[in-house]
Design a protein around this motif. Structure first.
Motif, PDB file in Angstrom:
ATOM      1  N   SER A  59       0.821  -1.140   0.035  1.00  9.90           N
ATOM      2  CA  SER A  59       0.004  -0.074  -0.238  1.00  9.90           C
ATOM      3  C   SER A  59       0.864   1.244  -0.054  1.00  9.90           C
ATOM      4  O   SER A  59       1.767   1.452   0.573  1.00  9.90           O
ATOM      5  CB  SER A  59      -1.052  -0.175   1.187  1.00  9.90           C
ATOM      6  N   LEU A  60       0.630   2.172  -0.930  1.00  7.07           N
ATOM      7  CA  LEU A  60       1.370   3.481  -0.814  1.00  7.07           C
ATOM      8  C   LEU A  60       0.155   4.489  -0.706  1.00  7.07           C
ATOM      9  O   LEU A  60      -0.830   4.449  -1.299  1.00  7.07           O
ATOM     10  CB  LEU A  60       1.979   3.721  -2.441  1.00  7.07           C
ATOM     11  N   HIS A  61       0.431   5.330   0.166  1.00  6.29           N
ATOM     12  CA  HIS A  61      -0.644   6.250   0.665  1.00  6.29           C
ATOM     13  C   HIS A  61      -0.143   7.468   1.120  1.00  6.29           C
ATOM     14  O   HIS A  61       0.903   7.980   1.619  1.00  6.29           O
ATOM     15  CB  HIS A  61      -1.111   5.815   2.286  1.00  6.29           C
ATOM     16  N   TYR A  62      -0.810   8.593   0.348  1.00  8.53           N
ATOM     17  CA  TYR A  62      -0.432   9.915   0.468  1.00  8.53           C
ATOM     18  C   TYR A  62      -1.640  10.778   0.822  1.00  8.53           C
ATOM     19  O   TYR A  62      -2.764  10.495   0.403  1.00  8.53           O
ATOM     20  CB  TYR A  62      -0.145  10.437  -0.831  1.00  8.53           C
ATOM     21  N   LYS A  63      -1.646  11.587   1.891  1.00  4.39           N
ATOM     22  CA  LYS A  63      -2.673  12.466   2.315  1.00  4.39           C
ATOM     23  C   LYS A  63      -2.114  13.747   2.783  1.00  4.39           C
ATOM     24  O   LYS A  63      -1.069  13.971   3.426  1.00  4.39           O
ATOM     25  CB  LYS A  63      -3.094  11.785   3.472  1.00  4.39           C
ATOM     26  N   HIS A  64      -2.869  14.897   2.233  1.00  2.53           N
ATOM     27  CA  HIS A  64      -2.215  16.412   2.552  1.00  2.53           C
ATOM     28  C   HIS A  64      -3.811  16.948   2.922  1.00  2.53           C
ATOM     29  O   HIS A  64      -4.597  17.167   2.543  1.00  2.53           O
ATOM     30  CB  HIS A  64      -1.788  16.938   1.467  1.00  2.53           C
ATOM     31  N   SER A  65      -3.349  17.639   4.113  1.00  2.53           N
ATOM     32  CA  SER A  65      -4.609  18.283   4.593  1.00  2.53           C
ATOM     33  C   SER A  65      -4.155  19.738   4.871  1.00  2.53           C
ATOM     34  O   SER A  65      -3.223  20.323   5.689  1.00  2.53           O
ATOM     35  CB  SER A  65      -5.102  17.883   6.177  1.00  2.53           C
ATOM     36  N   ASP A  66      -5.000  20.844   4.437  1.00  7.10           N
ATOM     37  CA  ASP A  66      -4.666  22.261   4.694  1.00  7.10           C
ATOM     38  C   ASP A  66      -6.062  22.792   5.535  1.00  7.10           C
ATOM     39  O   ASP A  66      -6.904  22.847   4.948  1.00  7.10           O
ATOM     40  CB  ASP A  66      -4.839  22.913   3.373  1.00  7.10           C
ATOM     41  N   PHE A  67      -5.652  22.866   6.790  1.00  3.50           N
ATOM     42  CA  PHE A  67      -6.698  23.400   7.696  1.00  3.50           C
ATOM     43  C   PHE A  67      -6.346  24.918   8.236  1.00  3.50           C
ATOM     44  O   PHE A  67      -5.273  25.309   8.539  1.00  3.50           O
ATOM     45  CB  PHE A  67      -6.510  22.233   8.807  1.00  3.50           C
ATOM     46  N   GLU A  68      -7.468  25.459   8.305  1.00  3.10           N
ATOM     47  CA  GLU A  68      -7.323  26.834   9.029  1.00  3.10           C
ATOM     48  C   GLU A  68      -8.737  27.187   9.528  1.00  3.10           C
ATOM     49  O   GLU A  68      -9.900  26.857   9.287  1.00  3.10           O
ATOM     50  CB  GLU A  68      -7.103  27.831   7.952  1.00  3.10           C
ATOM     51  N   ALA A  69      -8.574  28.251  10.862  1.00  2.00           N
ATOM     52  CA  ALA A  69      -9.791  28.574  11.410  1.00  2.00           C
ATOM     53  C   ALA A  69      -9.418  30.023  11.501  1.00  2.00           C
ATOM     54  O   ALA A  69      -8.535  30.513  11.793  1.00  2.00           O
ATOM     55  CB  ALA A  69      -9.410  28.048  13.036  1.00  2.00           C
ATOM     56  N   ILE A  70     -10.400  30.695  10.905  1.00  2.25           N
ATOM     57  CA  ILE A  70     -10.477  32.084  10.858  1.00  2.25           C
ATOM     58  C   ILE A  70     -11.593  32.731  11.713  1.00  2.25           C
ATOM     59  O   ILE A  70     -12.615  32.364  11.582  1.00  2.25           O
ATOM     60  CB  ILE A  70     -10.761  32.361   9.390  1.00  2.25           C
ATOM     61  N   GLY A  71     -11.168  33.873  12.211  1.00  2.23           N
ATOM     62  CA  GLY A  71     -12.118  34.555  13.209  1.00  2.23           C
ATOM     63  C   GLY A  71     -11.701  35.027  14.413  1.00  2.23           C
ATOM     64  O   GLY A  71     -10.782  34.802  15.094  1.00  2.23           O
ATOM     65  N   GLU A  72     -12.760  35.595  15.042  1.00  2.00           N
ATOM     66  CA  GLU A  72     -12.348  36.093  16.440  1.00  2.00           C
ATOM     67  C   GLU A  72     -11.981  34.999  17.372  1.00  2.00           C
ATOM     68  O   GLU A  72     -11.067  35.266  18.304  1.00  2.00           O
ATOM     69  CB  GLU A  72     -13.771  37.173  16.935  1.00  2.00           C
ATOM     70  N   GLU A  73     -12.714  33.972  17.375  1.00  2.00           N
ATOM     71  CA  GLU A  73     -12.587  32.923  17.927  1.00  2.00           C
ATOM     72  C   GLU A  73     -11.630  31.750  17.716  1.00  2.00           C
ATOM     73  O   GLU A  73     -11.950  30.460  17.588  1.00  2.00           O
ATOM     74  CB  GLU A  73     -13.631  32.436  18.689  1.00  2.00           C
ATOM     75  N   ALA A  74     -10.727  31.924  16.671  1.00  2.00           N
ATOM     76  CA  ALA A  74     -10.040  30.970  15.972  1.00  2.00           C
ATOM     77  C   ALA A  74      -8.967  30.204  16.916  1.00  2.00           C
ATOM     78  O   ALA A  74      -8.075  30.949  17.400  1.00  2.00           O
ATOM     79  CB  ALA A  74      -9.124  31.574  14.800  1.00  2.00           C
ATOM     80  N   PHE A  75      -9.284  29.114  17.710  1.00  2.00           N
ATOM     81  CA  PHE A  75      -8.440  28.571  18.622  1.00  2.00           C
ATOM     82  C   PHE A  75      -7.251  27.813  18.089  1.00  2.00           C
ATOM     83  O   PHE A  75      -6.557  27.397  18.963  1.00  2.00           O
ATOM     84  CB  PHE A  75      -9.227  28.030  19.648  1.00  2.00           C
ATOM     85  N   THR A  76      -7.081  27.890  16.883  1.00  2.00           N
ATOM     86  CA  THR A  76      -6.018  26.848  16.417  1.00  2.00           C
ATOM     87  C   THR A  76      -5.432  27.602  15.154  1.00  2.00           C
ATOM     88  O   THR A  76      -6.221  28.114  14.375  1.00  2.00           O
ATOM     89  CB  THR A  76      -6.551  25.515  16.139  1.00  2.00           C
ATOM     90  N   PRO A  77      -4.153  27.872  14.913  1.00  2.00           N
ATOM     91  CA  PRO A  77      -3.713  28.536  13.713  1.00  2.00           C
ATOM     92  C   PRO A  77      -3.833  27.670  12.311  1.00  2.00           C
ATOM     93  O   PRO A  77      -4.132  26.510  12.255  1.00  2.00           O
ATOM     94  CB  PRO A  77      -2.194  28.736  13.934  1.00  2.00           C
TER      95      PRO A  77
END
Length: 783
Positions: free
Chosen positions: A418-436
């Motif tokens: 098995s060859l497995h690739y995964k890329h996740s681009d996550f963002e939280a935007i706003g006054e209460e964005a608790f993770t960058p």
């Protein structure tokens, strides 16, 4: 790993063509079993037995083949056929247990043929247990509970593990939502159009990566059709507890060799009824909160719709197909009252676009027998809205590709790379964005092998992966308590760039021994490593939906002599979470009486969990209720929770007994238990309690009835700052009548005794009880 790959490469030699395989499938009385499915393990070659139970497979390039045979209400059978063998006779015994082929496993097996326990919910059982969330749909499966963050945001808990340890997939690919980031985020996988739902543990999870250290929940549907057959189903239902209305339908057909699929659903529900006060005082568990006098839980409404469309080219060698899906859902988030004030209107608005490419092809190659390819791209957006204003928007773009390459037997070992690739681009935007904003990339290589030694099946697996987490704007106010006034806030703000790489390695070994006809025993050991997720590392700030002030593991809390506290960068190295799990299962699956007994022990070093500190911190914003002069009075303080890494032990058992007492009457008894402790003392928080259940089913003619009950014992093994949770019993019933071959009308009743119950594993335990008594009337059809 290098030696294994070299071994495979050296074994690539030509093999002769096996003569055409043919035979007949019968029951023990010699009667033919029409419609039985016969498959060649390690390929995508399959056929179906005719009315006389006869079958014929095309020629296969191998000296011998392994056949896997299955039929509804019968045990599965594996048979080895060698070159020169004549027609084969396959005898399948009847069974009272539900035996289902597992799609999410890299090899062909059923839930009775895996070294570790596998739960599969499919067919009528899935339709009868469908709920508005994945967690609620699966909550009665043995060993599976629900996190319960309201009627929509409820995720499955497997043996006490949840969140980033339990991977939710759609047809083997990550659901790509934000449900692993916070308990208030709904899983973007719809159960109403699913064909089956699988709960996987053990060696098979290695194919999915370190995010599956606790298990995999694989939702299987036909959005990419695998045949050109015409079939489908539909459902209309209304539930009284929240005036919940559901319309769902799915269908497959074909034009020539092109398979076509379309499915869709629409659901709408009001705030649901509750049998008592919504909120209880945490200071005194018996004193009910006076703020909620309504018999409905505020902010528990939901609306949702979605569809999937797909097409595939179906060939003798397999299929190649593509699908597109859209999900649009809004749902209230309960538990946002503030003292005596009115409930704050907080809800989530979710949209997801999903593309999937799937192919399963048999290969005419001397060494490789089949190639399975899966690719998915998901664009997910989730906004948390408070009183009409967007507080935080979460976005997640996920691209994933998996290539599984199966080889012909090598010294009778079958398996796949098995060859497995995964890329996740996550963002939280706003006054209460608790993770960058962060990016997580994974590249992995896995190897799975199995071999039969007479009555013993050996399963081996290994996977190594490279995980990289990057974040360029990790902002932390390290010494906020020293601020003299707001003018000095900026001088204490620190901005960091995070670039973390790790190389988790996982391996497993398991055996299944058919020690006597109709019985087997499974034993497995799994070593798995996990890189903590970006949210576990980088969280810092108020999370409006969960009602917590969340702090990641890269920070530490420092209490000062004056009773104040601040945060500082953690001074310890970041360690991988490492699990060593032993599982043993005993199964009886033939005849009118069957059982499954499982026991497990799981030692996890550096177990990352969200621990309550007993401290509070201002949320940093005002709750404006319409009166600008009083807006400042509604600023709330949130409990501070911080991710900690501690060594832990989890152990327990799962049992299921099934009796077919007579042709129309079946009785089932179940139980599960999880004990979760920190090695250096104390209990882990939010662990489900001991549970026992019973189900009686009666079916005669066109009528079917079921009565079931689940008793949850008191949970007093509690973590720091937790309160115990009272015992409760839920009684459910349903009755249905088949109007004709494909049309059925049904009535379901849930919580018939109107029990006042709270879920210990929920962050909303003190604010959101389970729904009151309800009745659902529906009609369904299939063709």
């Amino acid at each position: 790993m290098k030696k294994s790959l070299l071994w495979l490469a050296l074994a690539a030699v030509s093999t002769p063509v096996l003569a055409q395989v043919e035979g007949v499938v019968r029951d023990p009385a010699g009667m033919p079993i029409a419609g039985a499915t016969i498959e060649v393990v390690g390929t995508n070659i399959r056929t179906t037995a005719n009315e006389r139970g006869e079958f014929q497979l095309p020629q296969v390039t191998d000296k011998h083949v392994e056949l896997h045979v299955r039929a509804p209400d019968y045990t599965h059978r594996t048979l080895h056929v060698h070159e020169g063998d004549g027609p084969v006779e396959l005898v399948l015994s009847s069974t009272t247990l539900e035996i289902v082929n597992v799609v999410g496993l890299p090899w062909h097996a059923s839930n009775m043929e895996s070294a570790q326990p596998v739960n599969v919910l499919s067919g009528d059982a899935l339709r009868e247990r469908q709920a508005s969330t994945l967690g609620e749909t699966l909550k009665h499966e043995v060993g599976v509970h629900s996190s319960y963050y309201g009627p929509v945001a409820s995720s499955p808990i497997i043996r006490g593990l949840e969140g980033p340890r339990v991977l939710v997939t759609q047809n083997g690919l990550d659901a790509g939502d934000a449900s692993r980031v916070g308990p208030d985020h709904a899983v973007a996988a719809e159960a109403s159009t699913a064909r089956q739902i699988e709960i996987l543990r053990g060696p098979a999870t290695l194919f999915y990566g370190s995010g599956a250290i606790g298990g995999v929940v694989n939702v299987v549907d036909d959005r990419v059709p695998q045949s050109t057959d015409t079939n489908g189903e539909w459902r209309l239902q209304q539930d009284s507890v929240a005036d919940d209305k559901l319309v769902s339908a799915s269908g497959n057909t074909g034009i020539g060799s092109m398979g076509l699929h379309l499915d869709g659903f629409w659901r709408e529900a009001d705030n649901y009824k509750i049998p008592g006060a919504a909120e209880i005082e945490t200071e005194d568990h018996e004193e009910e909160h006076d703020a909620q006098s309504s018999n409905r839980l505020a902010n528990s409404w939901s609306e949702g719709k979605g569809f999937n469309i797909g097409a595939s080219q179906v060939m003798d060698e397999g299929f190649v197909g593509l699908s597109y899906g859209l999900l649009d859902r809004q749902y209230g988030i309960p538990g946002h009252g503030h003292g005596g004030d009115e409930e704050v209107d907080v809800y989530a608005d979710v949209k997801q676009h999903r593309i999937q490419f799937l192919s399963e092809l048999s290969l005419d190659h001397d060494f490789f027998s089949a190639s399975n390819t899966r690719f998915g791209f998901t664009d997910y957006e989730h906004s948390e809205i408070e009183n009409g204003e967007v507080g935080t928007t979460f976005r997640n773009e996920t691209a994933e590709a998996r290539w599984e390459l199966f080889h012909h037997p090598i010294a009778e070992w079958r398996g796949a790379l098995s060859l497995h690739y995964k890329h996740s681009d996550f963002e939280a935007i706003g006054e209460e964005a608790f993770t960058p904003p962060s990016q997580t990339g994974t590249l992995a290589l896995g190897l799975m092998e199995e071999r039969h030694f007479g009555d013993v099946l050996v399963q081996l697996g290994a996977r190594i992966e490279q995980v990289k987490i990057t974040a360029d704007n990790f902002q932390v106010d390290l010494n906020e308590h020293d601020h003299a006034d707001d003018e000095h806030t900026e001088e204490y703000l620190r901005v960091f760039s995070i670039d973390h790489e790790s190389t988790p390695f996982s391996a497993s070994a398991g055996v299944v021994w058919d020690f006597t006809p109709g019985y087997n025993i499974g034993l497995s050991y799994t070593h798995a490593e996990r890189t903590p997720s970006a949210a576990e590392l980088l969280s810092f700030g108020p999370h409006i939906g969960s009602g917590l002030y969340e702090v990641g593991a890269l920070l530490q809390l420092v209490e000062d002599e004056d009773g104040e506290f601040h945060f500082d960068l953690a001074r310890h190295d970041l360690e991988l979470e490492t699990s060593n799990n032993i599982d043993i299962s005993l199964r009886k699956f033939e005849g009118d009486f069957g059982f499954i007994l499982n026991a497990f022990y799981n030692r996890i070093d550096n177990y990352y969990y969200l621990a309550e500190t007993g401290l509070t911190r201002e949320s940093g914003h005002d709750h404006d209720h319409g009166d600008e002069e009083d807006a400042h009075d509604h600023s709330s303080e949130l409990p501070v929770f911080i991710y900690q890494a501690r060594d832990a032990e989890l152990y327990g058992f799962e049992t299921e007994f099934v009796w077919q007492l007579s042709a129309p009457f079946k009785l089932s008894l179940t139980s599960d238990y999880i004990r979760a402790q920190l090695v250096d003392g104390g209990d882990l928080p939010r662990i489900p309690p001991l549970r026992v259940g019973a189900r009686a089913e009666y079916e005669t003619g066109n009528w079917r009835a079921e009565l079931s009950g689940q008793h949850y014992f008191e949970q007093d093994n509690i973590g720091a700052f937790e309160t115990s949770t009272d015992a409760y019993t839920l009684l459910d019933a349903q009755i249905s009548y088949a109007l004709n071959d494909g049309l059925k009308i049904y009535l379901k009743g849930n919580n018939l005794t109107d029990e006042y119950a709270r879920v210990h594993a929920s962050f909303l335990k003190e604010k959101a009880p389970l729904p009151a008594r309800s009745f659902a009337l529906g009609i369904s059809g299939s063709f």
